[in-house]
Design an enzyme around this catalytic site. Sequence first.
Site, PDB file in Angstrom:
ATOM      1  CD  GLU A  38      -2.286  -7.071   1.205  1.00 11.21           C
ATOM      2  OE1 GLU A  38      -2.831  -6.664   2.248  1.00 11.21           O
ATOM      3  OE2 GLU A  38      -2.909  -7.586   0.265  1.00 11.21           O
ATOM      4  CB  SER A 368       9.946   2.318   6.334  1.00 10.30           C
ATOM      5  OG  SER A 368       8.998   1.607   5.576  1.00 10.30           O
TER       6      SER A 368
END
Length: 511
Positions: A38, A368
């Site tokens: 997700e 990230s």
Amino acid sequence: MVNVDDPGDYTFSPSEGTPHLTINHEVAADLDSSNAFEGPEKLLEVWFAPSAKSLPATAKEHGLKAVDSAIWEGMLDLVNCKVLSIVKSDNVDAYLLSESSMFVFPHKLILKTCGTTTLLLGLHRLLRIAAADAGFPFHNAKSVEDIQAAATPYRVFYSRKSFLFPDKQRGPHRSWKSEVQYLDDMFENGSAYMVGKMNGDHWYLYITSPNVILTPPRTPDSSNGCTPTRTLKIPTGVTSPVLSTLESNNDETLEILMTDLDPENAKQFYLEEASAVATKQALAKAQEARRAALESASLADLAQGGSALDVISNSGEADPAIPESLTTEGHALGTVVSDNCGLSHIYPTSTYPDAKIDAYLFSPCGFSANGVIPAPPSADESASKAAHYFTVHVTPEPNCSFASFETNVPGGQKGRDTADIIEHVVSIFQPGRFSVTLFEAKGPLTNAQRSDDDDRRRSWGSAINQRMERISGYRRVDRIVHDFEDYDLVFRFYERDGWVGDRGARVGEED
């Protein structure tokens, strides 16, 4: 946590106020993103004062930044994420997490988490930390020793994109309805919105309104002996009118949420691909260094009567050993990806010399990055040096590809308007579809006697609107404007020209 001193990993500017990086090697060594699914994040932003310059008298000198990182880590345990590294600066501390990011300012905290994290379950602990460890006022208990004592927020924002797999979420995150109920049970003055098509990509927002009144006493032991306000819920916006007007609110947040990433382009966010690129670059650099050394040695040897043949025979041809950091997940490969994909050039060091990017590449894939972006050099020495940030997160798997970019760097700074930033970001990730939310505080200019259409600072002002309608390579499908009490919100949804992907709605939840 250990400080990074190895220049092979990162290079720091020695100037005062430059962001400083700390890496949690223990957590970084034990990560696996293979079960990530997700990508869309839950985003929580909690303000305890209108600005860093208007902290209440009870707050510690640096507000939330005075809280030790170990205390924040306890809160993050409830959210189910870990700290990978921290970039600390004068105005904001940027935490890179195993699932996204956290930014701690003196007066507010931003927490953004993906996957099946339970972000809202850490909210009460966050409010308690603000009261007990940062000194912000509370009004729901008699004493800070009370386990229920929670600092009174000035503003609360919670938002997210529609989930693809809501049935796999935990706690209150299984549906928007459950999240709103959770927040309504905790706060007064909250409002919930769905922005976008019900049968298509949409975005959810929960926001509390500032209720500017005189701050009631914090404890029964206050000088006037009054009893504190007691409610079943935590009040919001309880602040002094003086504090709320000390500084105009120039808050601005741009968020770009991208889906259906081009599969070939997304390979750069896989460890195997990034490692191959890093290895090739390391070998090329070593060969260049050897070539330079050979030329230098040749000149010196020939000057002493030697021959070029002797130099060549003694030069050696073995390739250097490739550092393990360039073949395994971590910050080193994260930096390689950041540089190669173009992320480092959105706010380049040539313009922002003290900018710092903290990036991490996961195994087998995923990326990230946090950026702390000090304001560009200014003649005003009192100007903020590190008040802005950006954050990027990428889930590249084709079945659930997603990338997000968020920043509060003001649009138009150094001549780059918001549309330029959007085009740059979209060119990096090449999504089939993406949404843009631009959240801007109205500020004092909106009170001037002029029409909204002529106000270039407004999100829907004519100049900005026309430029935002023409993002290169994409057509704008949807545009929705919300005019809140003190903020403007514009939501736009785009689709790539000629895109032939699945045109069905990417909707995984029913409410």
